[in-house]
Enzyme design. Structure first.
Site, PDB file in Angstrom:
ATOM      1  N   ASN A  12      -2.356  52.207  -8.481  1.00 36.82           N
ATOM      2  CA  ASN A  12      -0.959  52.280  -8.915  1.00 36.82           C
ATOM      3  C   ASN A  12      -0.566  53.753  -8.998  1.00 36.82           C
ATOM      4  OD1 ASN A  12       1.515  52.107 -10.185  1.00 36.82           O
ATOM      5  ND2 ASN A  12       0.660  51.558 -12.192  1.00 36.82           N
ATOM      6  N   LYS A  14       2.210  54.945  -9.772  1.00 39.69           N
ATOM      7  CA  LYS A  14       3.296  55.151 -10.746  1.00 39.69           C
ATOM      8  C   LYS A  14       4.419  55.972 -10.090  1.00 39.69           C
ATOM      9  CE  LYS A  14      -0.108  55.019 -14.394  1.00 39.69           C
ATOM     10  NZ  LYS A  14      -0.213  54.771 -15.819  1.00 39.69           N
ATOM     11  N   HIS A  99       3.782  45.331 -15.929  1.00 37.47           N
ATOM     12  CA  HIS A  99       2.996  46.508 -16.310  1.00 37.47           C
ATOM     13  C   HIS A  99       3.432  46.954 -17.708  1.00 37.47           C
ATOM     14  CE1 HIS A  99       1.386  50.576 -16.412  1.00 37.47           C
ATOM     15  NE2 HIS A  99       0.551  50.199 -15.463  1.00 37.47           N
ATOM     16  N   GLU A 101       3.958  49.722 -19.001  1.00 35.78           N
ATOM     17  CA  GLU A 101       5.002  50.757 -19.066  1.00 35.78           C
ATOM     18  C   GLU A 101       6.384  50.128 -18.924  1.00 35.78           C
ATOM     19  OE1 GLU A 101       3.366  53.469 -16.148  1.00 35.78           O
ATOM     20  OE2 GLU A 101       1.721  53.895 -17.521  1.00 35.78           O
ATOM     21  N   GLU A 171      -5.094  45.158 -19.107  1.00 30.20           N
ATOM     22  CA  GLU A 171      -4.914  46.593 -19.294  1.00 30.20           C
ATOM     23  C   GLU A 171      -4.574  46.879 -20.758  1.00 30.20           C
ATOM     24  OE1 GLU A 171      -3.823  48.823 -15.505  1.00 30.20           O
ATOM     25  OE2 GLU A 171      -1.969  48.003 -16.294  1.00 30.20           O
ATOM     26  N   GLY A 177      -3.879  55.774 -19.194  1.00 33.21           N
ATOM     27  CA  GLY A 177      -3.498  57.179 -19.101  1.00 33.21           C
ATOM     28  C   GLY A 177      -4.001  58.033 -20.252  1.00 33.21           C
ATOM     29  N   SER A 215      -7.705  53.907 -17.611  1.00 34.51           N
ATOM     30  CA  SER A 215      -8.572  55.079 -17.469  1.00 34.51           C
ATOM     31  C   SER A 215      -9.866  54.772 -16.707  1.00 34.51           C
ATOM     32  CB  SER A 215      -8.874  55.695 -18.833  1.00 34.51           C
ATOM     33  OG  SER A 215      -7.667  56.159 -19.436  1.00 34.51           O
TER      34      SER A 215
HETATM   35  C1  PEP Z   1      -2.195  51.914 -14.790  1.00 35.76           C
HETATM   36  O1  PEP Z   1      -1.251  52.620 -14.465  1.00 35.76           O
HETATM   37  O2  PEP Z   1      -2.110  50.701 -14.671  1.00 35.76           O
HETATM   38  C2  PEP Z   1      -3.411  52.548 -15.321  1.00 35.76           C
HETATM   39  C3  PEP Z   1      -4.412  51.780 -15.646  1.00 35.76           C
HETATM   40  O3  PEP Z   1      -3.400  53.923 -15.425  1.00 35.76           O
HETATM   41  P1  PEP Z   1      -4.672  54.875 -15.747  1.00 35.76           P
HETATM   42  O4  PEP Z   1      -5.778  54.483 -14.797  1.00 35.76           O
HETATM   43  O5  PEP Z   1      -4.179  56.253 -15.497  1.00 35.76           O
HETATM   44  O6  PEP Z   1      -5.073  54.635 -17.164  1.00 35.76           O
END
Ligand code: PEP
Length: 254
Positions: A12, A14, A99, A101, A171, A177, A215
């Site tokens: 992803n 983003k 997601h 976010e 997640e 992040g 992460s």
């Molecule tokens: C994500 O954007 O779904 C995500 C898991 O980001 P990150 O790997 O940076 O934590």
């Protein structure tokens, strides 16, 4: 990782990218992945304006394309929105739905996420349904309540069979992040609980892949993938660096 469910690694991007940087990243992924003959199914999720570029650059490769969001409407007066049909026309196979976010920053409700899930299915896209608890919810011991509520909204709208060949992405919001990955055993416990909930309603629902996000990096991927119910990863930050993303893909056992 299960021997029967093919692993899925999703990058992803983003709201990152630029034409020249995308071309360089995709070229490195093309080369690296064709050399390695990956055991996993691999997809990248660029921002909308770069889908056409990515689709052209990935033509003839095994790397699949996904989008980060979609409208819950099929077409019409929805300025700024992008429909599932448009994504399919640009070569998307997958689309992220719900997601964290978007849930947190755009106020997407479980019901809206469920409508987007349905819009994706109607256009032949495979939804990657994102589920996860905040830190406060985890500390309150509410992790399973939250992810089950998010999952049940989709089941209520579209039935259990709609999930059979979808992908679930667990997640935990506090891990996205932040550099704080969930302990592999803790993530596995949530994946197992999700799988058992699906199986309790539909024996055929054993098959959906449940990937972990939060992460994931080159140095923790293999330990996560060693868990029997973690079928791959949704990768954010590390997906922007070809070497890191390739190393995560290569952490999948053939
Ligand atoms: C994500 O954007 O779904 C995500 C898991 O980001 P990150 O790997 O940076 O934590």
């Amino acid at each position: 990782m299960s021997p029967v469910r093919p692993a899925f690694i999703a990058g992803n991007w983003k709201m990152n990218g630029a034409l020249a940087a995308n071309a360089a990243l995709l070229e490195k992924l093309r080369t690296g992945l064709s050399l390695a003959r990956e055991a996993a199914e691999i997809a990248v999720f660029p921002p909308f304006p770069y889908l056409d570029q990515a689709s052209r650059l990935l033509a003839g490769t095994a790397i699949l394309l996904g989008a980060q969001d979609l409208s819950d409407h099929a077409d019409g007066a929805h300025t700024g929105e992008v429909s599932a049909r448009m994504l399919a026309e640009f070569g998307c196979r997958y689309v992220l739905v719900g997601h964290s976010e978007r849930r947190a920053l755009r106020g997407e409700t479980d019901e809206e996420v469920a409508r987007k899930f349905g819009a994706a299915r109607a256009a032949g896209l495979i939804p990657v349904l994102c589920l996860g608890e905040t830190l406060a919810e985890r500390q309150a011991g509410a992790t399973l309540d939250v992810v089950f509520r998010q999952l049940d909204a989709v089941i209520a709208a579209h039935g259990i069979s709609s999930l059979r060949d979808a992908v679930l992405a667990y997640e935990p919001v506090w891990a996205i992040g932040t550099g704080q990955t969930a302990a592999p055993e803790a993530a596995e416990a949530v994946h197992l609980a999700l799988r058992q909930r699906l199986a309790s309603q539909d024996a055929a629902a054993e098959t959906p892949r449940i990937v972990y996000g939060g992460s994931v990096k080159a140095d923790n991927a293999a330990r996560l993938f060693a868990q029997p119910n973690i079928d791959g990863a949704l990768v954010g930050g590390a997906a922007l660096y070809a070497d890191d993303f390739l190393a995560i893909c290569q952490a999948v056992d053939p």
